[in-house]
Design a protein around this motif. Structure first.
Motif, PDB file in Angstrom:
ATOM      1  N   ALA A 118       2.109 -11.186  -7.553  1.00 14.70           N
ATOM      2  CA  ALA A 118       2.361 -12.239  -6.572  1.00 14.70           C
ATOM      3  C   ALA A 118       3.081 -13.423  -7.205  1.00 14.70           C
ATOM      4  CB  ALA A 118       1.041 -12.698  -5.950  1.00 14.70           C
ATOM      5  N   TYR A 119       2.681 -13.752  -8.408  1.00 16.60           N
ATOM      6  CA  TYR A 119       3.316 -14.850  -9.142  1.00 16.60           C
ATOM      7  C   TYR A 119       4.796 -14.551  -9.357  1.00 16.60           C
ATOM      8  CZ  TYR A 119       4.089 -17.982 -13.188  1.00 16.60           C
ATOM      9  OH  TYR A 119       4.567 -18.918 -14.072  1.00 16.60           O
ATOM     10  N   ALA A 120       5.118 -13.321  -9.794  1.00 13.85           N
ATOM     11  CA  ALA A 120       6.513 -12.946 -10.025  1.00 13.85           C
ATOM     12  C   ALA A 120       7.316 -12.956  -8.732  1.00 13.85           C
ATOM     13  CB  ALA A 120       6.577 -11.559 -10.682  1.00 13.85           C
ATOM     14  N   GLU A 121       6.697 -12.509  -7.633  1.00  7.26           N
ATOM     15  CA  GLU A 121       7.393 -12.518  -6.343  1.00  7.26           C
ATOM     16  C   GLU A 121       7.674 -13.948  -5.888  1.00  7.26           C
ATOM     17  OE1 GLU A 121       4.902 -10.277  -3.749  1.00  7.26           O
ATOM     18  OE2 GLU A 121       5.415  -8.338  -4.654  1.00  7.26           O
ATOM     19  N   ASN A 122       6.727 -14.841  -6.150  1.00 12.74           N
ATOM     20  CA  ASN A 122       6.933 -16.244  -5.793  1.00 12.74           C
ATOM     21  C   ASN A 122       8.052 -16.864  -6.627  1.00 12.74           C
ATOM     22  OD1 ASN A 122       5.820 -18.138  -3.922  1.00 12.74           O
ATOM     23  ND2 ASN A 122       4.918 -19.275  -5.610  1.00 12.74           N
ATOM     24  N   LEU A 123       8.134 -16.457  -7.893  1.00 11.26           N
ATOM     25  CA  LEU A 123       9.210 -16.934  -8.753  1.00 11.26           C
ATOM     26  C   LEU A 123      10.560 -16.373  -8.300  1.00 11.26           C
ATOM     27  CD1 LEU A 123      10.289 -18.420 -11.204  1.00 11.26           C
ATOM     28  CD2 LEU A 123       9.499 -16.521 -12.645  1.00 11.26           C
ATOM     29  N   GLU A 124      10.600 -15.101  -7.961  1.00  7.16           N
ATOM     30  CA  GLU A 124      11.836 -14.512  -7.442  1.00  7.16           C
ATOM     31  C   GLU A 124      12.291 -15.229  -6.176  1.00  7.16           C
ATOM     32  OE1 GLU A 124      10.885 -10.450  -6.817  1.00  7.16           O
ATOM     33  OE2 GLU A 124      11.089  -9.889  -8.934  1.00  7.16           O
ATOM     34  N   TYR A 125      11.330 -15.582  -5.347  1.00  6.51           N
ATOM     35  CA  TYR A 125      11.623 -16.267  -4.088  1.00  6.51           C
ATOM     36  C   TYR A 125      12.310 -17.615  -4.336  1.00  6.51           C
ATOM     37  CZ  TYR A 125      10.588 -18.370   0.495  1.00  6.51           C
ATOM     38  OH  TYR A 125      10.674 -18.983   1.717  1.00  6.51           O
ATOM     39  N   VAL A 126      11.764 -18.406  -5.246  1.00  5.36           N
ATOM     40  CA  VAL A 126      12.333 -19.735  -5.479  1.00  5.36           C
ATOM     41  C   VAL A 126      13.656 -19.659  -6.227  1.00  5.36           C
ATOM     42  CG1 VAL A 126      11.169 -20.222  -7.682  1.00  5.36           C
ATOM     43  CG2 VAL A 126      11.746 -22.099  -6.141  1.00  5.36           C
ATOM     44  N   MET A 127      13.861 -18.609  -7.027  1.00  2.05           N
ATOM     45  CA  MET A 127      15.088 -18.536  -7.806  1.00  2.05           C
ATOM     46  C   MET A 127      16.330 -18.432  -6.930  1.00  2.05           C
ATOM     47  SD  MET A 127      14.637 -19.070 -10.961  1.00  2.05           S
ATOM     48  CE  MET A 127      16.338 -18.675 -11.426  1.00  2.05           C
ATOM     49  N   GLY A 128      16.192 -17.901  -5.725  1.00  2.38           N
ATOM     50  CA  GLY A 128      17.324 -17.881  -4.814  1.00  2.38           C
ATOM     51  C   GLY A 128      17.793 -19.277  -4.457  1.00  2.38           C
ATOM     52  N   TYR A 129      16.863 -20.202  -4.321  1.00  3.42           N
ATOM     53  CA  TYR A 129      17.201 -21.588  -3.996  1.00  3.42           C
ATOM     54  C   TYR A 129      17.706 -22.337  -5.228  1.00  3.42           C
ATOM     55  CZ  TYR A 129      14.856 -20.326   0.274  1.00  3.42           C
ATOM     56  OH  TYR A 129      14.523 -19.699   1.449  1.00  3.42           O
ATOM     57  N   VAL A 130      17.205 -21.949  -6.396  1.00  8.63           N
ATOM     58  CA  VAL A 130      17.755 -22.496  -7.629  1.00  8.63           C
ATOM     59  C   VAL A 130      19.222 -22.105  -7.767  1.00  8.63           C
ATOM     60  CG1 VAL A 130      17.630 -22.388 -10.159  1.00  8.63           C
ATOM     61  CG2 VAL A 130      15.529 -22.558  -8.803  1.00  8.63           C
ATOM     62  N   ASP A 131      19.536 -20.847  -7.463  1.00  4.73           N
ATOM     63  CA  ASP A 131      20.924 -20.390  -7.523  1.00  4.73           C
ATOM     64  C   ASP A 131      21.811 -21.188  -6.579  1.00  4.73           C
ATOM     65  OD1 ASP A 131      20.273 -18.502  -9.403  1.00  4.73           O
ATOM     66  OD2 ASP A 131      20.115 -16.848  -7.969  1.00  4.73           O
ATOM     67  N   ARG A 187      -8.606 -11.298  -6.737  1.00  2.00           N
ATOM     68  CA  ARG A 187      -9.315 -11.316  -8.013  1.00  2.00           C
ATOM     69  C   ARG A 187      -8.711 -10.358  -9.039  1.00  2.00           C
ATOM     70  NH1 ARG A 187     -11.334 -15.791  -7.838  1.00  2.00           N
ATOM     71  NH2 ARG A 187     -12.834 -15.234  -9.444  1.00  2.00           N
ATOM     72  N   ASN A 188      -7.795  -9.471  -8.627  1.00  2.00           N
ATOM     73  CA  ASN A 188      -7.243  -8.497  -9.566  1.00  2.00           C
ATOM     74  C   ASN A 188      -6.078  -9.093 -10.337  1.00  2.00           C
ATOM     75  OD1 ASN A 188      -5.129  -6.239 -10.091  1.00  2.00           O
ATOM     76  ND2 ASN A 188      -7.110  -5.272  -9.985  1.00  2.00           N
ATOM     77  N   GLU A 189      -6.133  -8.975 -11.698  1.00  2.00           N
ATOM     78  CA  GLU A 189      -5.142  -9.657 -12.526  1.00  2.00           C
ATOM     79  C   GLU A 189      -3.730  -9.122 -12.302  1.00  2.00           C
ATOM     80  OE1 GLU A 189      -4.332 -10.895 -17.197  1.00  2.00           O
ATOM     81  OE2 GLU A 189      -6.079  -9.677 -16.659  1.00  2.00           O
ATOM     82  N   SER A 190      -3.568  -7.810 -12.193  1.00  2.00           N
ATOM     83  CA  SER A 190      -2.230  -7.247 -12.005  1.00  2.00           C
ATOM     84  C   SER A 190      -1.636  -7.683 -10.678  1.00  2.00           C
ATOM     85  CB  SER A 190      -2.284  -5.718 -12.091  1.00  2.00           C
ATOM     86  OG  SER A 190      -3.086  -5.177 -11.055  1.00  2.00           O
ATOM     87  N   GLU A 191      -2.458  -7.761  -9.641  1.00  3.63           N
ATOM     88  CA  GLU A 191      -1.977  -8.233  -8.346  1.00  3.63           C
ATOM     89  C   GLU A 191      -1.602  -9.705  -8.408  1.00  3.63           C
ATOM     90  OE1 GLU A 191      -4.897  -7.432  -5.419  1.00  3.63           O
ATOM     91  OE2 GLU A 191      -4.352  -5.311  -5.201  1.00  3.63           O
ATOM     92  N   TYR A 192      -2.370 -10.477  -9.167  1.00  2.92           N
ATOM     93  CA  TYR A 192      -2.062 -11.902  -9.301  1.00  2.92           C
ATOM     94  C   TYR A 192      -0.675 -12.099  -9.903  1.00  2.92           C
ATOM     95  CZ  TYR A 192      -2.137 -16.729 -10.842  1.00  2.92           C
ATOM     96  OH  TYR A 192      -1.794 -18.045 -11.052  1.00  2.92           O
ATOM     97  N   TRP A 193      -0.403 -11.411 -11.018  1.00  2.00           N
ATOM     98  CA  TRP A 193       0.888 -11.608 -11.673  1.00  2.00           C
ATOM     99  C   TRP A 193       2.026 -11.005 -10.859  1.00  2.00           C
ATOM    100  CZ3 TRP A 193       1.043 -15.485 -14.486  1.00  2.00           C
ATOM    101  CH2 TRP A 193       0.010 -15.816 -15.371  1.00  2.00           C
ATOM    102  N   GLY A 216       3.102 -24.002 -18.029  1.00  2.00           N
ATOM    103  CA  GLY A 216       2.999 -22.596 -17.716  1.00  2.00           C
ATOM    104  C   GLY A 216       1.775 -22.287 -16.875  1.00  2.00           C
ATOM    105  N   GLN A 217       1.229 -21.077 -17.057  1.00  3.33           N
ATOM    106  CA  GLN A 217       0.115 -20.628 -16.234  1.00  3.33           C
ATOM    107  C   GLN A 217      -0.688 -19.581 -17.004  1.00  3.33           C
ATOM    108  OE1 GLN A 217      -0.858 -21.838 -13.442  1.00  3.33           O
ATOM    109  NE2 GLN A 217      -2.132 -20.298 -12.425  1.00  3.33           N
ATOM    110  N   ALA A 218      -2.015 -19.613 -16.838  1.00  2.46           N
ATOM    111  CA  ALA A 218      -2.890 -18.612 -17.432  1.00  2.46           C
ATOM    112  C   ALA A 218      -3.760 -18.007 -16.339  1.00  2.46           C
ATOM    113  CB  ALA A 218      -3.768 -19.231 -18.520  1.00  2.46           C
ATOM    114  N   TYR A 219      -4.218 -16.795 -16.578  1.00  7.03           N
ATOM    115  CA  TYR A 219      -5.108 -16.132 -15.621  1.00  7.03           C
ATOM    116  C   TYR A 219      -6.508 -16.080 -16.214  1.00  7.03           C
ATOM    117  CZ  TYR A 219      -7.009 -12.747 -12.331  1.00  7.03           C
ATOM    118  OH  TYR A 219      -7.762 -12.129 -11.371  1.00  7.03           O
ATOM    119  N   ALA A 220      -7.510 -16.333 -15.392  1.00  3.03           N
ATOM    120  CA  ALA A 220      -8.886 -16.334 -15.868  1.00  3.03           C
ATOM    121  C   ALA A 220      -9.715 -15.320 -15.089  1.00  3.03           C
ATOM    122  CB  ALA A 220      -9.508 -17.724 -15.716  1.00  3.03           C
ATOM    123  N   SER A 221     -10.465 -14.514 -15.807  1.00  2.00           N
ATOM    124  CA  SER A 221     -11.432 -13.601 -15.196  1.00  2.00           C
ATOM    125  C   SER A 221     -12.534 -13.350 -16.207  1.00  2.00           C
ATOM    126  CB  SER A 221     -10.762 -12.275 -14.791  1.00  2.00           C
ATOM    127  OG  SER A 221     -10.272 -11.594 -15.923  1.00  2.00           O
TER     128      SER A 221
END
Length: 286
Positions: A193-206, A185-191, A223-228
């Motif tokens: 995790a989102y950034a880590e997931n993006l970093e993860y996939v970018m290796g396969y894009v490369d 539920r924490n917004e900073s933790e959400y983003w 894109g994506q938005a966060y709601a709280s």
């Protein structure tokens, strides 16, 4: 009375006391969604991109990837040009319908981890490789990026004279690239995790940028938005269709030049019509 009006009245009778129904079916799409009167333009961002009219040999689609997040995570020096664009949709189904539905793209093979490809435009391409059907990791509830990369390289080997669309599910949740789940539920933790997931996939894009020759574009469907708090109660988080907020429609458009492929047009496949509801639920669409 028309069929559509009867259907609308029937829905209201069944759901008149459901706050979630009024929010998701009326308030969000028709109040906040009034910004779609600017479609296909968005003030300050210009014309929305129609991806099949653009010049590329391979298009890599990162699901739910915001332009600002891509700029923060990706190595932009790997690309020859980078210029964010406006998407035709704020949801995968909307983006797929507006770009592909009713079209005939016999020069294109679509490798997809997203069920909406088959659901909305399964008969529009020379071939659709439906990874959501065959390679979903049941523990995570999503197709892992290595399966998408491998299938894309295989498709390019089999169809070297076709344009290639490669649709990864990341950084869309579930966040398999992060130790933080996507249900916190924490917004900073959400983003984070989102950034880590993006970093993860970018290796396969490369990997794909090196393995598949030709001119390659890396972009996103939306894109994506966060709601709280209030925004969560209003139901405008995530990526609801018809919402033209910059966080939802401003997407990356990174171009890597290369020796061009000779593209030939072939026949399009028939839509299979498989049931995709379970996968859409796993991904949070339903």
């Amino acid at each position: 009375m028309t069929v559509s009006l009867r259907h609308a009245l029937s829905e209201i009778r069944k759901n008149y006391n459901s706050l979630n129904w009024w929010r998701n079916r009326v308030f969000v799409p028709y109040l906040f969604g009034t910004l779609t009167r600017f479609y296909p333009k968005y003030p300050g961002y210009g014309e929305a991109v129609r991806v099949m009219e653009e010049d590329w040999d391979t298009m890599i689609v990162l699901d739910a990837c915001r332009a600002d997040s891509f700029q923060s995570v990706a190595d932009l020096d790997r690309f020859d040009t980078y210029d964010p664009r406006v998407s035709l949709g704020s949801h995968s189904s909307e983006w797929t319908r507006r770009n592909f539905q009713g079209g005939s793209f016999g020069d294109t093979v679509y490798v997809s981890a997203n069920p909406h490809t088959s659901l909305e435009a399964g008969d529009a391409f020379h071939r659709v490789v439906e990874l959501w059907e065959t390679h979903t990791d049941e523990d995570w509830g999503v197709v892992p990026p290595e399966a998408v990369r491998d299938a894309a390289i295989e498709a390019h080997t089999e169809f070297p004279d076709k344009r290639l669309i490669v649709h990864f599910m990341q950084p869309h949740g579930p966040f398999i690239g992060s130790v933080i789940g996507d249900d916190h539920r924490n917004e900073s933790e959400y983003w984070q995790a989102y950034a880590e997931n993006l970093e993860y996939v970018m290796g396969y894009v490369d990997d794909l940028l090196e393995a598949v020759e030709g001119k390659t574009v890396v972009t996103a469907d939306h894109g994506q938005a966060y709601a709280s708090g209030l925004t969560e109660r209003l139901g405008i988080g995530g990526h609801k269709p018809r919402l033209r907020f910059p966080s939802l429609v401003k997407v990356p458009w990174a171009v890597r030049d290369g020796e061009r492929r000779e593209i030939r047009v072939g026949e399009t496949t028939e839509a299979k019509g498989e049931q995709v509801q379970d996968r859409l639920k796993d991904l949070g669409y339903l």
